[in-house]
Design an enzyme around this catalytic site. Structure first.
Site, PDB file in Angstrom:
ATOM      1  CG  ASP A  68      -0.296  -0.489   2.497  1.00 21.27           C
ATOM      2  OD1 ASP A  68       0.942  -0.404   2.606  1.00 21.27           O
ATOM      3  OD2 ASP A  68      -1.017  -0.956   3.390  1.00 21.27           O
ATOM      4  CG  ASP A 135      -8.823  -1.338  12.125  1.00 23.81           C
ATOM      5  OD1 ASP A 135      -7.883  -2.058  11.697  1.00 23.81           O
ATOM      6  OD2 ASP A 135      -9.228  -0.329  11.524  1.00 23.81           O
ATOM      7  CG  HIS A 137      -5.923  -2.280   9.021  1.00 19.90           C
ATOM      8  ND1 HIS A 137      -5.950  -1.012   9.565  1.00 19.90           N
ATOM      9  CD2 HIS A 137      -4.610  -2.640   9.039  1.00 19.90           C
ATOM     10  CE1 HIS A 137      -4.730  -0.642   9.864  1.00 19.90           C
ATOM     11  NE2 HIS A 137      -3.893  -1.611   9.566  1.00 19.90           N
ATOM     12  CD  GLU A 142      -8.711   0.905   8.157  1.00 22.06           C
ATOM     13  OE1 GLU A 142      -8.775  -0.076   8.913  1.00 22.06           O
ATOM     14  OE2 GLU A 142      -8.004   1.911   8.409  1.00 22.06           O
TER      15      GLU A 142
HETATM   16  P1  PGA Z   1       2.006  -1.962  12.685  1.00 22.83           P
HETATM   17  O1  PGA Z   1       0.823  -1.911  11.616  1.00 22.83           O
HETATM   18  O2  PGA Z   1       2.923  -3.046  12.216  1.00 22.83           O
HETATM   19  O3  PGA Z   1       2.634  -0.612  12.615  1.00 22.83           O
HETATM   20  O4  PGA Z   1       1.378  -2.271  13.984  1.00 22.83           O
HETATM   21  C1  PGA Z   1       0.269  -3.075  11.133  1.00 22.83           C
HETATM   22  C2  PGA Z   1      -0.814  -2.715  10.135  1.00 22.83           C
HETATM   23  O5  PGA Z   1      -1.369  -1.610  10.215  1.00 22.83           O
HETATM   24  O6  PGA Z   1      -1.118  -3.536   9.269  1.00 22.83           O
END
Ligand code: PGA
Length: 259
Positions: A68, A135, A137, A142
């Site tokens: 992304d 959450d 995702h 999302e």
């Molecule tokens: P993080 O993010 O590794 O910074 O916790 C994971 C994600 O948002 O997929």
């Protein structure tokens, strides 16, 4: 799905690095799918340390595709995922920018289809590194994302923007929009390697691994994939109902099997 609860974040990074290196040794022109965020940083540091130590495989033919990218950051912003992955991994592995791809945030209307075409032309992703959001995702899909979605523009939830504000000077600076591989795009990768560390991920991991398949927990889409590995430290595994069983399965695996 294979769930591997390990003792520490360092063990997660070491096993993830072993898995990536094993692929590159067996397939020198491997296509790696790379995640950004905090979780894979230790894995990437391990890969870079091994390269500096002279024990790493050659990355001369490897190509990489990011999951992304933010939309709306000024060109060259250090928190763009292109800049982040170069700094954390690909520059040190010797991958030049033309072998590290991302959805193009300068041409949003065409970026999704163009990225899908690039992925197809490369023959698809051999190994996709994934994190998971608090959450649930996956990439920037999302809750509510279509389980068969392809690369497209998405709007971040406030929870994700707050989670990511630590990388910016203020919450206001965190972009609201992103381009992200879809859940359907991710499912096309031949091996999914999700890594999660820390208690903040425990609930999302439990929902993804043991909850129902649901767009309300996008990471639950891993349940549809024929070859998904989930590497967890003790904190991230702490809400799993079947953690003891996963440990027993992993301890009893034959050596030749790998992940
Ligand atoms: P993080 O993010 O590794 O910074 O916790 C994971 C994600 O948002 O997929």
């Amino acid at each position: 799905m294979e769930v591997v609860p390990l003792g520490s974040a360092a063990e997660v990074a070491a096993l993830a690095a072993d898995t990536i290196e094993a692929l590159v040794r067996s397939r020198p022109a491997a296509v790696l799918g790379l995640a950004t965020g905090s979780t894979p940083v230790a894995t990437y540091a391990e890969l870079v340390a091994r390269r500096r130590a002279g024990t790493a495989p050659s990355y001369d033919e490897v190509r990489a595709f990011l999951l992304d990218e933010y939309v709306g950051l000024p060109p060259g912003h250090p928190q763009s995922y292109r800049a982040t992955i170069a700094r954390e991994l690909t520059d040190d592995l010797g991958l030049p920018p033309d072998r590290v791809h991302r959805p193009d945030p300068t041409d949003v209307p065409t970026a999704g289809a163009a990225y899908e075409a690039q992925l197809a032309e490369a023959g698809g992703v051999d190994l996709q590194v994934l994190g998971i959001g608090s959450d649930g995702h996956l990439a920037f899909n999302e809750p509510g994302s279509s389980l068969s979605s392809l690369t497209r523009l998405k709007t971040l939830t406030e929870e994700t923007r707050r989670d990511n504000a630590r990388f910016f000077n203020s919450l206001d600076e965190v972009p609201r929009h992103v381009l992200t591989q879809g859940l359907g795009t991710i499912l096309r990768a031949r091996h999914l390697l999700l890594i999660a560390t820390g208690a903040g991920k425990a609930e999302a991991v439990a929902a993804a691994v043991e909850g129902p398949l649901s767009a309300s927990c996008p990471a639950s889409v891993l349940q549809l994939h024929p070859h998904a590995s989930v590497l967890l430290d003790a904190d991230a595994a702490s809400r799993l109902a079947r953690a003891d069983h996963y440990r027993e399965v992993y301890a009893g695996k034959p050596d030749w099997q790998g992940l």
